[in-house]
Design an enzyme around this catalytic site. Structure first.
Site, PDB file in Angstrom:
ATOM      1  N   ARG A  58       5.113   5.891 -36.631  1.00  0.00           N
ATOM      2  CA  ARG A  58       5.047   5.952 -35.169  1.00  0.00           C
ATOM      3  C   ARG A  58       4.233   4.810 -34.554  1.00  0.00           C
ATOM      4  NH1 ARG A  58       6.064  10.971 -37.085  1.00  0.00           N
ATOM      5  NH2 ARG A  58       4.785  10.173 -38.754  1.00  0.00           N
ATOM      6  N   THR A  59       3.023   4.605 -35.061  1.00  0.00           N
ATOM      7  CA  THR A  59       2.109   3.664 -34.394  1.00  0.00           C
ATOM      8  C   THR A  59       2.633   2.236 -34.531  1.00  0.00           C
ATOM      9  OG1 THR A  59       0.365   5.166 -35.097  1.00  0.00           O
ATOM     10  CG2 THR A  59      -0.330   3.066 -34.181  1.00  0.00           C
ATOM     11  N   LYS A  86      -2.084 -11.060 -53.941  1.00  0.00           N
ATOM     12  CA  LYS A  86      -2.675 -12.082 -54.829  1.00  0.00           C
ATOM     13  C   LYS A  86      -4.190 -12.073 -54.733  1.00  0.00           C
ATOM     14  CE  LYS A  86       1.142 -15.111 -53.585  1.00  0.00           C
ATOM     15  NZ  LYS A  86       1.407 -16.304 -52.780  1.00  0.00           N
ATOM     16  N   ARG A 108      -4.280  -1.519 -38.609  1.00  0.00           N
ATOM     17  CA  ARG A 108      -4.504  -0.217 -39.246  1.00  0.00           C
ATOM     18  C   ARG A 108      -5.040  -0.495 -40.640  1.00  0.00           C
ATOM     19  NH1 ARG A 108      -0.836   5.098 -39.549  1.00  0.00           N
ATOM     20  NH2 ARG A 108      -1.643   5.170 -37.416  1.00  0.00           N
ATOM     21  N   HIS A 136      -8.646   6.626 -33.855  1.00  0.00           N
ATOM     22  CA  HIS A 136      -7.264   6.229 -33.568  1.00  0.00           C
ATOM     23  C   HIS A 136      -7.129   6.283 -32.040  1.00  0.00           C
ATOM     24  CE1 HIS A 136      -3.099   5.575 -33.921  1.00  0.00           C
ATOM     25  NE2 HIS A 136      -2.750   6.529 -34.769  1.00  0.00           N
TER      26      HIS A 136
HETATM   27  N1   CP Z   1       0.283   9.460 -35.374  1.00  0.00           N
HETATM   28  C1   CP Z   1       0.315   8.457 -36.259  1.00  0.00           C
HETATM   29  O1   CP Z   1      -0.639   7.669 -36.383  1.00  0.00           O
HETATM   30  O2   CP Z   1       1.481   8.362 -36.986  1.00  0.00           O
HETATM   31  P1   CP Z   1       1.812   7.193 -37.989  1.00  0.00           P
HETATM   32  O3   CP Z   1       0.869   7.322 -39.170  1.00  0.00           O
HETATM   33  O4   CP Z   1       3.244   7.404 -38.393  1.00  0.00           O
HETATM   34  O5   CP Z   1       1.606   5.893 -37.297  1.00  0.00           O
END
Ligand code: CP
Length: 316
Positions: A58-59, A86, A108, A136
């Site tokens: 999603r993100t 590497k 992320r 988040h």
């Molecule tokens: N909600 C969320 O962070 O989903 P993803 O891990 O799929 O990005």
């Protein structure tokens, strides 16, 4: 994120008014996304790099779509096919990306604090797309957006967050955000998944899901994050579902149904019964859809320089 701020690392960086400003701007972008041509030239000429070193559906996709809807150039960095395999460090990877002219890095990472470190190594915007068990922030912003749209306001809204609180960056960001906008938060989990001292964040706690269900306007379910849990925290997933899952029996028994939310990915049969997940799917899909508009608002606020969001709203 006020004035000249260029990063979004934590919800703690935002004031109540700034959160409100992002949600209002996201409403304008949601309007753009309902048009036949879902694109504006707001960030033409800007380059955004998605640096995802932990899995995401999603993100990552919504940041990519958000950037494209704003006419920015987007580069998706995949660790498995990069020089990270590497042995290249995060620092050298970040510096390489910045040298190629990135205006923003959306990151992320499995380690809490990685986005904050990045801000020391690059001179472009850094946006936290989920760091370890820390935060988040854009997930919390899109959750507030959905709650505001669906429930008519946030002040005094009763939100129960249920599940693996201890390992959840989503819970942490949501607690901070909901506190700022005047909502009430009740955390519900087995004691083994509630971090010690969490009440200091200004929240109530309970170990009874039925108590939480009887209290809340919004039921926010969390996944049990097996990949982050060391050692057994509950006897079995079946027992967890029995005590903390939104089962068909619990759901059917509720006279007043709350708005059910989940950040995804869902573990059907664990925190939510599959049949209930299907029933509440439209509201969860609404969270995913809101993710694009809210991330457009965050990218725009951070990258549009001296151009104010009010100007965007005026010109639309
Ligand atoms: N909600 C969320 O962070 O989903 P993803 O891990 O799929 O990005």
């Amino acid at each position: 994120m006020a004035g000249e701020a260029k990063n979004l690392i934590s919800i703690a960086d935002l004031s109540k008014d700034e959160i409100s400003g992002i949600l209002s701007l996201a409403s304008s972008f949601a309007e753009v996304l309902r048009r036949p041509v879902k694109k504006v030239p707001a960030l033409r000429g800007k380059t955004i790099v998605n640096l995802f070193l932990e899995p995401s559906t999603r993100t990552r996709m919504s940041f990519e779509l958000a950037a494209k809807r704003l006419s920015a150039d987007v580069v998706n960095f995949s660790s498995g096919t990069s020089s990270i395999v590497k042995g290249e460090s995060l620092k050298d990877t970040a510096k390489t990306i910045f040298s190629m002219g990135a205006d923003a890095v959306v990151v992320r990472h499995q380690s809490s604090g990685a986005p904050q470190m990045l801000t020391k190594w690059v001179d472009c915007s850094v946006i936290n797309a989920g760091d370890g068990m820390h935060e988040h922030p854009t997930q919390a912003l899109l959750d507030l957006y959905v709650m505001r749209e669906r429930m008519g306001g946030l002040e005094g809204l009763k939100v129960a967050i249920v599940g693996d609180i201890e390992h959840s960056r989503v819970a942490r960001s949501n607690i901070l955000a909901l506190n700022k906008v005047g909502s009430k938060v009740l955390l519900c989990a087995p004691r083994t998944l509630l971090p010690a001292g969490i009440e200091e964040f200004g929240v109530e706690t309970t170990v009874s899901l039925d108590e939480a269900l009887g209290w809340c306007d919004v039921l926010y379910l969390l996944r049990v994050q097996a990949e982050r849990i060391e050692g057994p925290r509950f006897p079995s997933l079946e027992e967890y579902h029995e005590n903390y899952g939104l089962s068909e029996k619990r759901w059917d028994k509720l006279e007043k149904k709350p708005l059910v939310m989940h950040p995804g990915p869902m573990n059907r049969g664990v925190e939510i019964a599959s049949s209930v997940a299907d029933e509440v799917e439209p509201s969860i899909a609404g969270q995913v859809a809101a993710g694009v508009a809210v991330r457009m608002a965050v990218l725009y606020k951070l990258l549009s320089g001296s151009v104010s969001s009010e100007r965007f709203e005026r010109e639309q």
